[in-house]
Write an enzyme that holds these catalytic residues in place. Structure first.
Site, short mmCIF file in Angstrom:
data_model
loop_
_atom_site.label_atom_id
_atom_site.label_comp_id
_atom_site.label_asym_id
_atom_site.label_seq_id
_atom_site.Cartn_x
_atom_site.Cartn_y
_atom_site.Cartn_z
N ARG A 197 15.43 -51.23 -35.48
CA ARG A 197 15.99 -52.38 -36.20
C ARG A 197 16.79 -53.28 -35.25
O ARG A 197 17.39 -54.26 -35.70
CB ARG A 197 16.95 -51.92 -37.30
N LYS B 193 18.00 -42.47 -22.52
CA LYS B 193 19.41 -42.79 -22.26
C LYS B 193 19.92 -42.19 -20.95
O LYS B 193 20.76 -42.79 -20.27
CB LYS B 193 20.28 -42.35 -23.43
N ASN C 290 23.23 -46.54 -23.37
CA ASN C 290 22.36 -47.18 -24.37
C ASN C 290 22.30 -48.69 -24.15
O ASN C 290 21.63 -49.39 -24.91
CB ASN C 290 22.82 -46.85 -25.80
N ASP D 244 27.54 -46.17 -28.23
CA ASP D 244 27.33 -45.36 -29.45
C ASP D 244 28.66 -44.87 -30.03
O ASP D 244 28.89 -44.93 -31.24
CB ASP D 244 26.44 -44.15 -29.15
N GLY E 46 23.95 -32.52 -29.30
CA GLY E 46 22.97 -33.24 -28.49
C GLY E 46 23.56 -34.52 -27.91
O GLY E 46 24.79 -34.67 -27.78
N GLY E 47 22.67 -35.46 -27.61
CA GLY E 47 23.08 -36.70 -26.95
C GLY E 47 24.07 -37.50 -27.79
O GLY E 47 25.01 -38.10 -27.24
N ASN F 113 26.95 -25.93 -33.50
CA ASN F 113 25.56 -26.19 -33.14
C ASN F 113 24.69 -24.97 -33.33
O ASN F 113 25.15 -23.84 -33.22
CB ASN F 113 25.46 -26.67 -31.68
#
Ligand code: NDP
Length: 284
Positions: free
Chosen positions: A16, A66, A87, A105, A131-132, A153
């Site tokens: 988007r 990334k 990013n 982010d 994660g990332g 996690n």
């Protein structure tokens, strides 16, 4: 003359970002072209190079590039250095000048929470996933001085690894990790689902006791309908939020890096929400 920007990823069709950046640009009277660019898994650098040759001035970078974007840059913001991932890339007009990388982010999440009136100081935060996305948001969350962050996690070693890596930024915050099945049975002020589980309608195993009427349940995923995680939390009295606002806010921060102007994110959030619902109605 129109400046050239793009988002690069694999897959990329769903992105988007063009709609968001074009909306910001219209709002501020900036003339830009914003493309979606697909790159083969081993083709990131080549595609970036070709984009720069065409005069590209900036790129948003999404999964799975990334880390490569971070490596490609000559200079990096402290928040990108912290996340070891980028990013956003800023390309100077002259090809021999340094490429700058940032990671927006985390600030996107914090700004979205702030938009919804959620403050983090002295709060107990549970983060699902290591994660990332979690890597990108931990430092900005810690900067808000919460009382505790627990990273849970599936593979607990990844949670422990992140906790070790970020412990120097924790200050007075109690930062710890645990297996996702081993979350302590106590109430959290904020639960952030930073796993992609909702995208396949899966719910991480959560004790009922983590959520109450004061709990904000934030899913980084978003869609036309509330995710399973949001529904689970709302059914237990929690306040659900999805990641659409994070997406818009991280874009606003990239936009600021490129254009030096801050767009009003509220109308863009609304337009994006409507566009996602309309698309779902057409498909459904
Ligand atoms: P990664 O693949 O890097 O990490 C995924 C993490 O989720 C891992 O810790 C993994 O555990 C865990 N996980 C995966 N599937 C499940 C499951 N079914 N149940 C429990 N845990 C699971 O992804 P990212 O961190 O990059 O992204 C996570 C999510 O955040 C994605 O949905 C992404 O779209 C979203 N996101 C949204 C943004 C926004 O702007 N709204 C921005 C960035 C990300 P393990 O280590 O054990 O494999």
């Amino acid at each position: 003359m129109s400046q050239l920007f793009a988002v690069i990823g694999n897959p990329i069709e769903h992105s988007r970002s063009p709609m968001i950046h074009q909306s910001f640009a219209r709002q501020l009277g900036i003339d830009l072209t914003y493309e979606k660019i697909w790159a083969a898994i081993d083709g990131f650098e080549e595609v970036v190079h070709a984009f720069r040759e065409r005069g590209g001035r900036g790129m948003n970078v999404t999964v799975p590039f990334k880390l490569e974007a971070f490596d490609l840059a000559d200079r990096r913001s402290p928040r990108a250095e912290r996340a070891l991932a980028a990013n956003t890339l800023v390309f100077p007009a002259a090809p021999d000048e340094p490429v700058y990388a940032d990671n927006t982010d985390g600030i996107g999440l914090v700004n979205d929470l702030s938009f919804h009136g959620v403050t983090l100081a002295d709060k107990r935060i549970l983060v699902l996933g290591a994660g990332g996305a979690t890597r990108g948001v931990l430092a900005p969350l810690l900067e808000q001085a919460p009382q505790e962050i627990l990273v849970a996690n599936r593979n607990p070693e990844r949670a422990y690894g992140l906790v070790d890596e970020f412990s120097d930024a924790a200050g007075a915050c109690r930062l710890s990790g645990c297996p996702i099945e081993g979350i302590e049975e106590s109430l959290f002020d904020l639960i952030i689902n930073a796993t992609p589980a909702s995208l396949t309608a899966q719910l991480p195993p959560l004790p009922e006791t983590v959520v109450g009427a004061s709990t904000v349940a934030y899913d980084m995923a978003y869609g036309a309908e509330p995710t399973v995680f949001m529904q689970w939390a709302e059914a237990r009295g929690g306040q659900p939020l999805d990641g659409l606002g994070m997406l818009v806010e991280q874009a606003a921060e990239s936009f600021y890096l490129w254009h030096g102007q801050r767009p009003d994110t509220a109308p863009v959030r609304e337009a994006l929400r409507q566009s996602i619902r309309k698309k779902a109605d057409q498909e459904g």
